[in-house]
Design a protein around this motif. Sequence first.
Motif, PDB file in Angstrom:
ATOM      1  N   SER A 463      42.934  32.775  32.412  1.00  9.42           N
ATOM      2  CA  SER A 463      43.966  33.861  33.094  1.00  9.42           C
ATOM      3  C   SER A 463      44.861  34.198  32.477  1.00  9.42           C
ATOM      4  N   TYR A 464      45.548  35.401  32.297  1.00  9.58           N
ATOM      5  CA  TYR A 464      46.863  35.796  31.693  1.00  9.58           C
ATOM      6  C   TYR A 464      47.863  35.365  32.888  1.00  9.58           C
ATOM      7  N   THR A 465      47.543  34.862  34.238  1.00 11.10           N
ATOM      8  CA  THR A 465      48.187  34.732  35.205  1.00 11.10           C
ATOM      9  C   THR A 465      48.328  32.998  35.387  1.00 11.10           C
ATOM     10  N   HIS A 466      49.497  32.720  35.380  1.00  9.67           N
ATOM     11  CA  HIS A 466      49.416  31.039  35.326  1.00  9.67           C
ATOM     12  C   HIS A 466      50.148  30.555  36.682  1.00  9.67           C
ATOM     13  N   ASP A 467      50.174  29.216  36.837  1.00 10.78           N
ATOM     14  CA  ASP A 467      50.878  28.843  38.039  1.00 10.78           C
ATOM     15  C   ASP A 467      50.351  29.069  39.347  1.00 10.78           C
ATOM     16  N   LEU A 468      49.289  29.595  39.563  1.00  8.25           N
ATOM     17  CA  LEU A 468      48.608  29.801  40.820  1.00  8.25           C
ATOM     18  C   LEU A 468      48.148  28.273  41.452  1.00  8.25           C
ATOM     19  N   PRO A 469      48.127  28.185  42.791  1.00  9.47           N
ATOM     20  CA  PRO A 469      48.497  29.198  43.613  1.00  9.47           C
ATOM     21  C   PRO A 469      49.888  29.549  44.350  1.00  9.47           C
ATOM     22  N   ARG A 470      50.933  29.273  43.515  1.00 11.39           N
ATOM     23  CA  ARG A 470      52.229  29.137  43.800  1.00 11.39           C
ATOM     24  C   ARG A 470      52.570  30.705  44.047  1.00 11.39           C
ATOM     25  N   PRO A 471      53.404  30.787  45.228  1.00  6.51           N
ATOM     26  CA  PRO A 471      53.634  32.045  45.733  1.00  6.51           C
ATOM     27  C   PRO A 471      54.585  32.787  44.453  1.00  6.51           C
ATOM     28  N   LYS A 472      55.244  32.219  43.856  1.00 10.22           N
ATOM     29  CA  LYS A 472      55.952  32.999  42.713  1.00 10.22           C
ATOM     30  C   LYS A 472      55.039  33.896  41.997  1.00 10.22           C
ATOM     31  N   MET A 473      53.831  33.378  41.936  1.00  9.98           N
ATOM     32  CA  MET A 473      52.941  34.311  41.150  1.00  9.98           C
ATOM     33  C   MET A 473      52.536  35.755  41.789  1.00  9.98           C
ATOM     34  N   TRP A 474      52.169  35.713  43.082  1.00 12.76           N
ATOM     35  CA  TRP A 474      51.775  36.632  43.931  1.00 12.76           C
ATOM     36  C   TRP A 474      52.552  37.422  44.748  1.00 12.76           C
ATOM     37  N   ARG A 475      53.736  37.032  44.929  1.00 14.95           N
ATOM     38  CA  ARG A 475      54.885  37.279  45.826  1.00 14.95           C
ATOM     39  C   ARG A 475      55.178  38.920  45.465  1.00 14.95           C
ATOM     40  N   VAL A 526      32.410  30.655  40.485  1.00 16.73           N
ATOM     41  CA  VAL A 526      33.751  30.879  40.100  1.00 16.73           C
ATOM     42  C   VAL A 526      34.628  31.301  41.253  1.00 16.73           C
ATOM     43  N   ALA A 527      35.801  30.768  41.359  1.00 14.58           N
ATOM     44  CA  ALA A 527      36.660  30.947  42.185  1.00 14.58           C
ATOM     45  C   ALA A 527      37.473  32.271  41.602  1.00 14.58           C
ATOM     46  N   GLY A 528      37.635  33.336  41.877  1.00 10.08           N
ATOM     47  CA  GLY A 528      38.542  34.493  41.602  1.00 10.08           C
ATOM     48  C   GLY A 528      39.597  34.417  42.511  1.00 10.08           C
ATOM     49  N   PHE A 529      40.679  34.406  42.009  1.00 16.01           N
ATOM     50  CA  PHE A 529      42.046  34.490  42.883  1.00 16.01           C
ATOM     51  C   PHE A 529      42.312  35.898  43.343  1.00 16.01           C
ATOM     52  N   GLY A 530      41.934  36.338  44.638  1.00 13.93           N
ATOM     53  CA  GLY A 530      42.305  37.532  45.022  1.00 13.93           C
ATOM     54  C   GLY A 530      40.868  38.510  45.051  1.00 13.93           C
ATOM     55  N   ARG A 531      39.832  37.856  44.475  1.00 12.06           N
ATOM     56  CA  ARG A 531      38.498  38.661  44.345  1.00 12.06           C
ATOM     57  C   ARG A 531      37.392  37.854  45.253  1.00 12.06           C
ATOM     58  N   GLY A 532      37.427  36.421  45.234  1.00 16.73           N
ATOM     59  CA  GLY A 532      36.435  35.820  46.089  1.00 16.73           C
ATOM     60  C   GLY A 532      35.629  35.082  45.084  1.00 16.73           C
ATOM     61  N   PRO A 555      40.759  37.764  49.191  1.00 16.74           N
ATOM     62  CA  PRO A 555      40.722  36.188  49.300  1.00 16.74           C
ATOM     63  C   PRO A 555      41.412  35.569  48.218  1.00 16.74           C
ATOM     64  N   PHE A 556      42.226  34.605  48.398  1.00 16.22           N
ATOM     65  CA  PHE A 556      42.826  33.915  47.067  1.00 16.22           C
ATOM     66  C   PHE A 556      41.872  32.693  47.098  1.00 16.22           C
ATOM     67  N   ALA A 557      40.681  32.868  46.552  1.00 16.17           N
ATOM     68  CA  ALA A 557      39.837  31.693  46.207  1.00 16.17           C
ATOM     69  C   ALA A 557      40.207  30.834  45.083  1.00 16.17           C
ATOM     70  N   TRP A 558      40.489  29.757  45.524  1.00 18.78           N
ATOM     71  CA  TRP A 558      41.241  28.790  44.557  1.00 18.78           C
ATOM     72  C   TRP A 558      40.415  27.625  43.954  1.00 18.78           C
ATOM     73  N   ARG A 575      48.439  32.801  51.821  1.00 22.13           N
ATOM     74  CA  ARG A 575      49.071  33.937  51.123  1.00 22.13           C
ATOM     75  C   ARG A 575      50.468  34.132  51.947  1.00 22.13           C
ATOM     76  N   SER A 576      50.934  33.139  52.537  1.00 19.72           N
ATOM     77  CA  SER A 576      52.133  33.145  53.232  1.00 19.72           C
ATOM     78  C   SER A 576      53.116  32.011  52.686  1.00 19.72           C
ATOM     79  N   GLU A 577      54.449  31.979  53.111  1.00 17.79           N
ATOM     80  CA  GLU A 577      55.328  30.970  52.558  1.00 17.79           C
ATOM     81  C   GLU A 577      56.325  30.964  53.584  1.00 17.79           C
ATOM     82  N   ASP A 578      56.345  31.470  54.863  1.00 18.84           N
ATOM     83  CA  ASP A 578      57.533  31.530  55.788  1.00 18.84           C
ATOM     84  C   ASP A 578      57.396  30.303  56.849  1.00 18.84           C
ATOM     85  N   GLY A 579      56.445  29.574  56.535  1.00 20.22           N
ATOM     86  CA  GLY A 579      56.031  28.480  57.645  1.00 20.22           C
ATOM     87  C   GLY A 579      55.283  28.801  58.764  1.00 20.22           C
TER      88      GLY A 579
END
Length: 750
Positions: A463-475, A526-532, A555-558, A575-579
Motif C-alpha cells: 500500500s501507499y498508506t503506511h503506519d496503519l492502523p494508527r489513527p493519524k493515518m485515517w483521522r 486479504v484484509a483490505g483496510f476500509g474495504r473488508g 470495515p477496518f479489516a486489519w 476507528r475511534s481514539e477518544d476512549g
Amino acid sequence: MKLRILFAILVVLCAVGAFGERPGNFRVIGPGGGGAMFNPTISPHDSNTVLVSCDMTGSYITHDGGRTWRMFNLRGVVNFFVFDPLDPKTMYAHATGLWRSTDGGEHWNLVYPSPSAVKGIKMNSDHSDEQILADPDPLSTIAALAVDSSNSQVLYAAAGTKNSPTLFTSRDYGKSWQKHASLPDLPRRIWVDPHSPADARTLFLASYHTVAVTGAEGVRSLPLPAAASDISLGFGSGAQPTIYVTSEQGIFVSKDGGANWSKSDLPGEGAKVRAIATSLRHPETAYVSYDHLTLDGKSWMGVAKCTNSGADWQLVWKESDVAAKNVNDNWITERFGPGWGENPLNLTVAQQDANLAYGTDLGRTMRTADGGATWAAVYSRRVNDAGWTSLGLDVTTSYGIHFDPFDPKRQFITYTDIGLFRSEDGGVSWTSSTAGVPREWMNTTYWIVFDPKVRGRMWSVNSYTHDLPRPKMWRHNSVLTYKGGVCTSDDGGKNWTKSNTGMDETASTHILLDPTSRVNARVLYVAGFGRGVYKSSDGGRTWALKNNGFTQEEPFAWRLARSSIGTLYVVIARRSEDGSIGNAGDGALYRSTDGAEHWLPVSLPEGTNGPNGLAIDPESPDRLYLAAWARATGEHGDGGGVFLSENGGKDWKQVLDKDRHIYDVGIDPQDPNVLYAAGFESSAWRSADRGLHWTRIPGFNFKWGHRVIPDPLHHDEVYITTFGGSVWHGAINEQQRGADIATPVLDPGQ
C-alpha cells in the motif's frame, strides 16, 4: 573475491560486537537508515563521538565517527542533546524528561523531574506516549538547556509554556532549580558566552522570533529579521557572536550578537533554505541546506558552505536528478534516487573542527570531514555486490520477518516507507525486493505469504498508506482513497506482478493462505483496510469481497487468522481514539466457518474495543489469545493487554495487563505452550505456560514494539519487529541486567 567476502564477514562481526552490549546480545538488523533523523550533535571533546535522534523514539550514539552506532531508548522522542563542556563522559538528552549519562552514553538517569518527585507515568494515548507525573514540577517542560563552560554543576534551562517562558538555573547538577528571569519567548537554543565573567554569565537564547540576551543588566530582546526556521551561533575573537538564521525570506547573518542583520544570498535563483549550522569556535564557517535552487537551467538541492561569515557561499553538495560525484550514498540513492531523502533537515558542525559536519535527512545521516569537498553516508555499508547491512542507524517500521520454506538463507522484512527487503545470505545483507510492484504501492509491504508446496511462489500485500492502523493515518483521510493491493512472485520475491483483479484499490494489510487448498487453485484471503475481506480461489488471479455479516461501514479489516480446523477470524481495528466504547467506532472480531461466505461476531472482553491481533492454539482450536490496544482513559489506558478464551471467544480473561498497548500476540510454532507479545510500552513478553504468566524479555527496550517472531533456526532466539527501530534479534534466556534507563522508577515493564 575471497578477500572481499572475508572483509565483509569481518565487517559484520565487528558490527555484531559493537551492538552486543544488551542482554541476549540483541542487535538491530536490516539495511540501515530509511527514516527521518534529527539533532546531530558532535562531542566537543572527541569528534568521533556523535549523537543523533529520530522521530520514532530511537536515539543513536557513535564513538568511531559513524562506522558503528548504538541505538538507545529514553521512552520518547529526544528533541535535543547537550554535551558537558568539561567532562567528556557526561551528556544530556531531553525526551520525556531531562536525562543525563555520565558513562559516555551507555546508561541514562533522570535529572528532571527529580526521581523522588515521580508519582507515576501516564501513557494512555494511542501511541502510549509517556508523561512523567511529578510533584513538585516547577519547570514543567524543558525547551532548551546549556551547561556552564567553566562549571559543570551549573545548568541553564529554558522551560515553561509559551505563555510563561522562564530561564531557570541549577548549581547542583540539576537537583534544585531557581528562577533566573522571565523570557519574551520560549527559546529553542541556549548558548553561554565564554567571554563573559563566570559569576555573571551572558546567555544568548534563540526562539523563532527573537534572540534574548541575559546578563547583569537583565534581559534584552532582539528581534530576528524574519521568523526563523533554524538558527546557529558561534563565538569568535570579536566581542559579540556571529548568528546565522534561515527563514522563508532566505539567510540572514548578524556579526554583532543580533543587533544588526544582513541578508546573505546563495548563488542562482529561488533557493529555499532549511537547516543552518556554524562551528561554535569558528563562526566564520557555516553550512546551509537548500533546495529549489535554479542554476544553469536545472533545479538543485544540497548544502552550501561559507568561510567568510556569509559574504559568499559555495555549493559543496549539489544534486538534481543525478547523484553528485562527491556525495557517496549507500542504498537509498541507488534504490530511490538522490531526491528521496531531500536536503538535510538538520546540520551540525564540530566545535573544534569547522571541516567536520553532519547532515541528517528523511532517510540518512551524511558526514563530511573535509569541509564539504566529499560527503559519505554513515547509516549502512555494502557487504557484497548486492546487499547492504545496517551500521546501527535504523529508523524503519517493520511488520514481519519472513523465512522462505525452501531456502533458509532467503529472508524478507516487510517495511514501511522502503517496502519489502530480501536477504539471500541468512540476514547478513539486505536488498530492496519490490521490482514490479506498482510505484504507487511501493511505500509499504505489510505482509507476505509463501506457497508451502511450490518453490519460489509467494504473494505480498502492499500500500501507499503506511503506519496503519494508527489513527493519524485515517483521522483526516478517507480509507476509500487508499492505494494498494496484491502482487505475486514466482522467483522467490525477486520480481513481482500486480494481481488484484476484482479487488478495489485498498490498503491491504494482511494475507492468509489456506494450506489445504489445491496447489493449482490456492485459496487466499486479504484484509483490505476500509474495504473488508477479499477471497481468491484461483491463486490470487481474481478476488471477491466477502463481507456478509459485517455491521461496520468501511470495515477496518486489519488481521486474519485460521484455526487448525479451518475456522477463519478477522480483526476489525477500532476507528475511534477518544476512549469511548459501545458505539460505531468500536473494533470487532468476526468468525467464519464456511470460507468467509458468512461472518458471525465474536464477543470482545468487557471494556475492550481495540482488538489488534489474534493467535489460535494449533492443538485446541477454541483456545484464543487476543492482543488488544488500550482505550485513552485512565492513567495507563483501559481495555488493553492480552486476553485468553478457552471456549472460542464466549468468555475472556485477562492474562497480561502490565502492558496495555499490545500490538500482537503469537505462538511459537515449535512449542504451543510458548507465547510472545509486544507493544508500545518498551517491552516484549514471553509466556511458557500457554499465556497464564508472562515475563519481560531482557535486552529489548525499544519504546514501540510490533511483534515477536521466533527464530526458526535457533529456538532460544527471537526477532522483534518495531515501529521505527527496524528488526531486533537476540536470545531470550539471559538474565536482566543494566538497561539504557538506569532510574529504577522508570524501568520498562514494571
